[in-house]
Design an enzyme around this catalytic site. Structure first.
Site, mmCIF file in Angstrom:
data_model
loop_
_atom_site.group_PDB
_atom_site.id
_atom_site.type_symbol
_atom_site.label_atom_id
_atom_site.label_comp_id
_atom_site.label_asym_id
_atom_site.label_seq_id
_atom_site.Cartn_x
_atom_site.Cartn_y
_atom_site.Cartn_z
ATOM 1 N N ALA A 235 15.880 4.222 79.705
ATOM 2 C CA ALA A 235 17.124 3.578 79.258
ATOM 3 C C ALA A 235 18.202 3.842 80.298
ATOM 4 C CB ALA A 235 17.531 4.131 77.903
ATOM 5 N N LYS A 236 19.295 3.135 80.142
ATOM 6 C CA LYS A 236 20.414 3.257 81.086
ATOM 7 C C LYS A 236 20.860 4.719 81.278
ATOM 8 C CE LYS A 236 21.785 -0.812 82.570
ATOM 9 N NZ LYS A 236 22.488 -1.648 81.603
#
Ligand code: GLU
Length: 293
Positions: A235-236
């Site tokens: 994820a980011k």
């Protein structure tokens, strides 16, 4: 129409290296089998303004080529309406007024898998229906005739998964992903679906729905995800995981491409070189841990 494979990102933000790796795999599967390769922007939900442009830019930067213009789901309402209309006419839908909470709190049907819709609204009598209609708008659910359906996957073999009365159209009018994906793949001539294996469990529902609409099930290949050091889906927040962030950290697009190809056991240099060596049977079956920038 030449058969096609596809990549179908949701434009919710920039693509990260996990999405790019899946896109490369979808391209390799399609091109190595003489298929066209199509892009579809799955913007019915969670679309963020500007994300689509960035996603297409990054797919091109990594070396992907696609056929024709990408299609957008928000422009395809009539196709979805027609499919729901067909199911409705066949008596295969019903209106559902349940809130998420009511579904969670309802006793589940005997032998039903966890999370399956308990069927609360399946057989409402006309008076109940009228009353519920006056309270809130209805979602449309599929009246599934089965509880399990089996699909075949290039990497997973035979996979049997549960099918419940899943939502076709939400009560805010938005078409559900499971309906849109089946309708779009068929309308675009897509007969090969390569995507992350987090979607494998949704596949029996989609293949069953396809069968009700007389659509032949496509070839499926659910590919392993890229994960962080804790084994969670990338994820980011895992740092520099987009092409932009990696470039800022000094990692070029070519280096990212080659790292992704190496993780698949393929030579770098260009996607075409990797294509010449691509053998689906030799692909790793485990998630790949992103080593970081
Ligand atoms: N839009 C979905 C996603 O980005 C992919 C759907 C699919 O490939 O069927 O997760």
């Amino acid at each position: 129409m030449t058969p096609a494979g596809r990549f179908a990102p949701s434009p919710s933000g920039e693509l990260h290296v996990g999405n790019l790796r899946t896109a490369i795999l979808a391209w390799l599967f399609a091109r190595s089998t003489g298929r066209r390769f199509l892009l579809r922007v799955e913007d019915l939900d969670r679309a963020r303004s500007g994300a689509e442009v960035l996603q297409l830019r990054d797919l091109a930067a990594i070396g992907l080529t696609w056929d024709g213009e990408p299609v957008r789901q928000t422009a395809r309402g009539p196709l979805y309406d027609a499919a729901i209309g067909r199911l409705l006419a066949a008596g295969l839908t019903y209106e559902c007024f349940c809130t998420r909470r009511e579904i969670q709190e309802a006793p589940s049907a005997p032998h039903a898998p966890q999370g399956a819709y308990p069927g609360t609204c399946r057989n409402l009598d006309p008076a109940e229906l009228e009353f519920k209609r006056s309270i809130r708008p209805a979602a449309i659910r599929l009246k599934a005739g089965i509880r399990e359906y089996t699909v075949t996957d290039v990497l997973h073999g035979t996979y049997k998964g549960s099918v419940d009365d899943f939502v076709l159209r939400r009560n805010d009018g938005v078409v559900a992903y499971n309906l849109a994906v089946v309708v779009d793949d068929a309308a675009q001539g897509i007969d090969q679906v390569v995507r992350g294996d987090d979607l494998l469990s949704s596949t029996p529902r989609q293949a069953y729905l396809a069968s009700l609409l007389d659509i032949p099930a496509p070839e499926y290949a659910h590919v392993p995800l890229v994960v962080n050091h804790d084994g969670a889906r990338l994820a980011k927040r895992d740092g520099a995981v987009t092409l932009g962030a990696l470039a800022a950290a000094g990692v070029t697009v070519a280096a990212v491409r080659d790292r992704l190809l190496a993780s698949l056991g393929l030579p770098g240099g260009s996607l075409e070189r990797a294509l010449a060596e691509f053998r689906p049977g030799a692909l790793p079956r485990e998630p790949w841990v992103w080593p970081g920038s």
